[in-house]
Design an enzyme around this catalytic site. Structure first.
Site, short mmCIF file in Angstrom:
data_model
loop_
_atom_site.label_atom_id
_atom_site.label_comp_id
_atom_site.label_asym_id
_atom_site.label_seq_id
_atom_site.Cartn_x
_atom_site.Cartn_y
_atom_site.Cartn_z
N HIS A 138 76.09 55.33 31.60
CA HIS A 138 76.04 56.66 31.02
C HIS A 138 77.20 56.77 30.02
O HIS A 138 78.23 56.15 30.20
CB HIS A 138 76.21 57.67 32.17
CG HIS A 138 76.06 59.11 31.81
ND1 HIS A 138 77.06 59.84 31.21
CD2 HIS A 138 75.03 59.97 31.99
CE1 HIS A 138 76.65 61.10 31.06
NE2 HIS A 138 75.42 61.21 31.51
N ASP A 154 81.28 54.83 38.98
CA ASP A 154 80.73 56.11 38.57
C ASP A 154 79.69 56.50 39.61
O ASP A 154 78.57 55.97 39.63
CB ASP A 154 80.10 55.97 37.18
CG ASP A 154 79.36 57.24 36.76
OD1 ASP A 154 79.31 58.19 37.56
OD2 ASP A 154 78.82 57.26 35.64
N GLN A 199 75.61 59.77 40.24
CA GLN A 199 74.24 59.81 40.75
C GLN A 199 74.11 59.31 42.19
O GLN A 199 73.10 59.58 42.83
CB GLN A 199 73.31 58.98 39.84
CG GLN A 199 73.10 59.55 38.45
CD GLN A 199 72.40 60.91 38.44
OE1 GLN A 199 71.73 61.29 39.39
NE2 GLN A 199 72.60 61.65 37.37
N LYS A 208 76.02 68.14 40.76
CA LYS A 208 74.87 67.28 41.00
C LYS A 208 74.58 67.11 42.49
O LYS A 208 73.72 66.32 42.88
CB LYS A 208 75.10 65.90 40.36
CG LYS A 208 75.09 65.91 38.84
CD LYS A 208 75.14 64.51 38.27
CE LYS A 208 75.56 64.46 36.82
NZ LYS A 208 74.52 64.86 35.88
N CYS A 250 71.92 60.54 27.77
CA CYS A 250 73.32 60.10 27.61
C CYS A 250 73.47 58.62 27.86
O CYS A 250 74.46 58.18 28.49
CB CYS A 250 74.25 60.89 28.52
SG CYS A 250 74.41 62.58 28.02
C1 LIG Z 1 75.49 58.24 35.94
C2 LIG Z 1 76.20 59.43 35.43
N1 LIG Z 1 77.51 59.35 35.16
C3 LIG Z 1 78.21 60.40 34.71
C4 LIG Z 1 77.60 61.62 34.49
C5 LIG Z 1 78.42 62.72 33.95
O1 LIG Z 1 78.49 63.76 34.86
P1 LIG Z 1 79.15 65.12 34.39
O2 LIG Z 1 78.37 65.59 33.21
O3 LIG Z 1 79.02 66.02 35.55
O4 LIG Z 1 80.56 64.81 34.02
C6 LIG Z 1 76.23 61.75 34.77
C7 LIG Z 1 75.52 63.02 34.60
O5 LIG Z 1 75.07 63.40 33.54
C8 LIG Z 1 75.52 60.63 35.24
O6 LIG Z 1 74.22 60.71 35.48
#
Ligand SMILES: Cc1ncc(COP(=O)(O)O)c(C=O)c1O
Ligand SMILES: Cc1ncc(COP(=O)(O)O)c(C=O)c1O
Lengths: 156, 425, 425, 156
Positions: free
Chosen positions: C138, C215, C218, C241, C381
């Site tokens: 991401h 990370d 998810q 999430k 993203c």
């Molecule tokens: C795999 C992953 N990493 C990071 C993020 C970033 O999360 P956040 O927007 O809550 O910082 C997301 C969500 O969009 C994600 O799906």
């Protein structure tokens, strides 16, 4: 003014606050340490003279509230002349008492005025005031054990 | 700084500018009891209470709309995005920004200042440059610059305060040197209450070619602010200090400056294009907003702003000025209260720091709490100022639109009782 | 990556592991209608809905407690502080951290990763060092490292994906070189659904002396996680999430690493001592939490965690696995749906990316929305991954504990109708 | 399937989507520009041949949804042979139409198939799809005016 407050500001505590023991600086110090509560600004310095595992003299200088000053003063009074092992036990009991944890029956120690600190546990945010000198003391003693020279502690 | 003169100011003992009873009904927490006493909340400089409309906006958002913003093509996401951006427009209007894109959402005022220190500061401040601050700054507008100065070899200089707790600007021309790149200062002090002459300082700074950052954490909530007429380059403030939820802050910046800055945090939402070895940036304000923002709280800040707009910031200021005048007069009357900061309510906001005899501020706060009165005690995130004032801590009472004279009367009566109690135990 | 084989998996058409009807009653938004249809919310990978307990916690906090934390000596401040810290303990327990102080509150997962890039990365990554990522990352776990690599002269290397959308670890020993300082990767893909073998990657990284960042944005919401047994050095995730409010994220870090790091943002709360020319830092976790935190939302995250704990993360995972298996089977049965990512539900979570014929994902999302079905469309993203997959965008349906087979049936029926509609207009 | 959708996906739009005009690359381009919607990934490139203030030929290459592709296709169809001034007027009208703003009576322009875009305004999140080609066009023209060589635009 309120029964609740009377439990906190007991006569013994106010006496120690107004006439703190151990205030006099020592001419020589085996271990110097400093403690601080960053969130409220209380500051404390402590000097110990130790000989053959016995605390021969102690200086506690505390800039803080009635609770932290009196706790430091009681500490100075009670640990003088005691062995490091005894002092450690006392510190443990004080910590337990302040946190409202049960104190093991098999510990027999001379609490002196320290019982007066019991009212503090009803004021959770003030517990760290009362703890400051004790945390600093323990760090001091541990520093001796580790053969370091200065200690720095906080109760955050 | 000596004890301020015992000038008793009693201008308007009459009914104030606001219909306080009506206002108080909008704040559910004011019904709270503490130790069996009705809550008297005088800790507003730390954070303010929230009107029902803000709480309801949260409930409504989470019960009906909740969705992620910007990237969504479904109805919920569209509703969330447009509400999220409406707050931005309203915020821009509230402080007089030229356009919504000049408002960047952060977590709090602290992060807004850090954003500038990282993204603007790391690029524009060099060894030998000067950063000018004031002696009364909050850690939020102090530590980021201490760190930056250490990293870059820049020097820090401080505008001093006088014995009245006001900035001494006599020497300003010498303090803001030609090598000064940044002048950063608070518009209103959280300790002294002082309102600083922001426009004048900014003008002097600009003459030297320096950029200016105004810490508006205490001023934006309590007085009318217009960044345009101030000509501020950056302006930082927090929602939670002005009826809004926690977790939302703002950085205002002039577009021409923001446009030239690199981003701070990076990730989703803030990019234009990303390849495995390359990334470039989205337009303002998105460039500075990486990842999922604090959507619900941003949306729930709108009713807070609407509330303030309805009351009117002039009326907010006037109410607090009257209340401060009343409180200062009563406190000085007591004779045993030492107040830090100006005592003329025309030049100060409603944060009143004081000490009483040898009663430590923690003990004072504890004793006031048993009477239901919430104040703050300690260094108020201004340790250097405390040293400058020659104290280790103070007690602080601070007001907002829902505070009343009756509450101040209770506070005053408590001071008297506490002093008596403490000298007897 | 070709179209996955049309293996129809139908193991458990029977009643699932969760009492969904009971669960659904806890989520007010599920009663929402969109374009006259009952909302079918399949955009859970973007953000999840919130149970009533979370909404009520916000109402309760703002109506009864609201105060600033840590520095307060009055009752409200004490209550707020202890609730604020309780969430930290619960969060530490939830992911198996050694102690609460290893949990740092951030705005979101993105900020958690940026914190590491700024505070750890800027100090430990040098020219010529290698940072290893994966091809499926991401932007949140991509852009901060692209920027850092550019700044420092470090090199980036990517663990590739195979045609099934899984990491190809065959060459891992060569990718994680001795000069590799950091291996950062997602535990579960937000596009492909893939669950990566985190423990295995971490072990290999540690053998080379590299630090690891997972990370977990998810994975933490959807499966049991234990950072201790994973031996992860850093672990990032977001409250929004996983049933929690927006504006709260977490960085877990091992104490010995966090202790050695410099702070990220600076200001109030995070200092030990400040003078006009000097500052040093408070202990963990405060060192990394500058300014007033997002108090209310942190406190309201506790009931979200309690909700997940009550359901049980094993059951959450099993429910989603069943649902994913069911959905994948139905989608593949259609014959015209191309799915990206593994089709074996044992190795993937509930985010299903797909395309249908020549229907662009935006059109698909719009058409699903008119039927009340919320999905996401676009690059999610993950622009580089999209290129790697040879598409400009996909549509994504993603599930959570409140989703049902009936909803999936509606989704499948809609795909059929939309395809017919789109080929006729 | 739904009346609402029928307003969006009108026959004209679908025809442009399936057979985009202006798809053919030009052998020479006076001004090349690129446009993009970062949030959704739509990408567009545009080449213009301009002579004496008249757009002689145009190429629009769009990777995107039905709305952005067809909007770009209509653009290619309608601007060919028009003067830059006329084209600017058309772009203004299209923008107003999409945003649901009133169109001044005194503007008389030949809209061609563009009327079909009117349904988009009921889908707020899709407006930027329809806008992409027009924003890129305006940037192109402005670039000509500024004597630059490339333009880059977004509708965020
Ligand atoms: C795999 C992953 N990493 C990071 C993020 C970033 O999360 P956040 O927007 O809550 O910082 C997301 C969500 O969009 C994600 O799906
Ligand atoms: C003058 C001033 N600046 C900055 C801040 C920091 O605000 P926040 O904690 O919301 O970032 C405060 C509040 O504590 C303040 O009073």
């Amino acid at each position: 003014m309120s029964d609740m407050l009377d439990e906190l500001y007991r006569d013994v505590i106010m006496d120690h606050y107004r006439n703190p023991r151990g205030k006099k600086k020592l001419d020589k110090s085996d271990i110097h340490s400093e403690g601080k509560n960053p969130s409220c600004g209380d500051e404390l310095e402590m000097d110990l003279q130790i000989k053959d595992g016995i605390i021969e003299d102690v200086h506690v200088g505390c800039v803080g509230c009635a609770i932290s000053v009196s706790s430091g003063s009681m500490l100075a009074e009670v640990i003088k002349g005691k062995s490091i092992d005894e002092v450690k036990k006392i510190a443990e009991v004080v910590k337990k008492m302040l946190k409202g944890e049960p104190i093991p029956d098999d510990i027999e120690i001379e609490m002196g005025d320290l019982d007066a600190l019991e009212g503090v546990k009803k004021f959770p945010v003030r517990i760290k005031c009362a703890l400051l000198s004790w945390t600093t003391l323990i760090d001091s003693i541990d520093t001796v054990a580790d053969n370091k020279e200065r200690a720095f502690s906080t109760t955050e | 700084m000596g004890m301020v003169e015992n000038t008793i100011i009693k201008k308007s003992a009459e009914k104030g500018v606001l219909d306080i009873n009506k206002i108080r009904k909008d704040f559910p927490v004011l019904n709270r009891e503490v130790h069996g006493k009705k809550l008297v909340y005088l800790d507003n400089a730390a954070t303010t209470q929230k009107p029902r409309a803000v709480i309801e906006a949260l409930v409504d958002y989470y019960s009906n709309t909740n969705a992620n913003v910007h990237r969504g093509l479904h109805t919920l996401a569209e509703e969330a995005t447009s509400a999220f951006e409406e707050t931005r427009s309203l915020t821009a209007g509230f402080i007089g920004a030229e356009e919504p894109a000049e408002i960047i959402y952060t977590r709090n005022a602290t992060e807004a200042i850090n954003l500038v220190a990282y993204s603007w500061g790391r690029k524009n401040i060099r060894k030998g440059d000067r950063i000018v601050l004031t002696e009364m700054e909050h850690h939020a507008n102090l530590v980021p610059w201490i760190v930056l100065a250490k990293e870059t070899g820049a020097e820090l200089a401080y505008i001093p305060i006088d014995d009245n707790g006001c900035l001494d600007l006599d020497d300003l021309g010498n303090i803001i040197t030609p090598n000064t790149k940044l002048v950063a200062f608070m518009q209103m002090s959280n300790v002294l209450g002082t309102i600083n002459p922001a426009g004048e300082i900014i003008e002097k700074a600009h003459k030297r070619g320096a950029i200016t950052l105004v810490d508006g954490a205490q001023s934006a909530p309590h007085m009318p602010v217009d960044v345009k007429s101030l000509d501020a380059d950056f302006y930082a403030f927090s929602a939670h200090k002005m009826l809004g939820p926690t977790g939302v802050g703002f950085l205002y910046g002039k577009r021409e400056i923001l446009d030239r800055m690199e981003p701070f945090n990076t990730g989703g939402e803030m990019i234009n294009e990303v390849r495995y070895d390359y990334a470039d940036w989205n337009d303002l304000p998105h460039k500075f907003e990486a990842g999922t923002p604090n959507i619900a709280d941003v949306i729930a800040f709108k009713p807070a702003l609407e509330y303030l707009n309805n009351v009117g910031m002039d009326a907010v200021r006037e109410h607090e000025r009257e209340l401060t005048e009343y409180a200062l007069g009563k406190m000085l009357d007591l004779g045993f209260v030492k107040i830090f900061g100006p005592t003329d309510s025309a030049h100060r906001g409603g944060a009143i720091s004081f000490i009483v005899d040898d009663i430590h501020s923690h003990d004072m706060a504890t004793m006031l709490d048993t009477r239901g009165i919430a104040v703050r005690a300690g260094h108020h995130c201004a340790q250097p100022l405390m040293k400058r004032l020659g104290v280790s801590s103070t007690t602080r009472a601070s007001f907002y639109i829902y505070n009343t004279r009756e509450e101040i009367d209770e506070f005053i009566a408590s001071l008297v009782e506490i002093r008596r109690y403490f000298s007897n135990v």
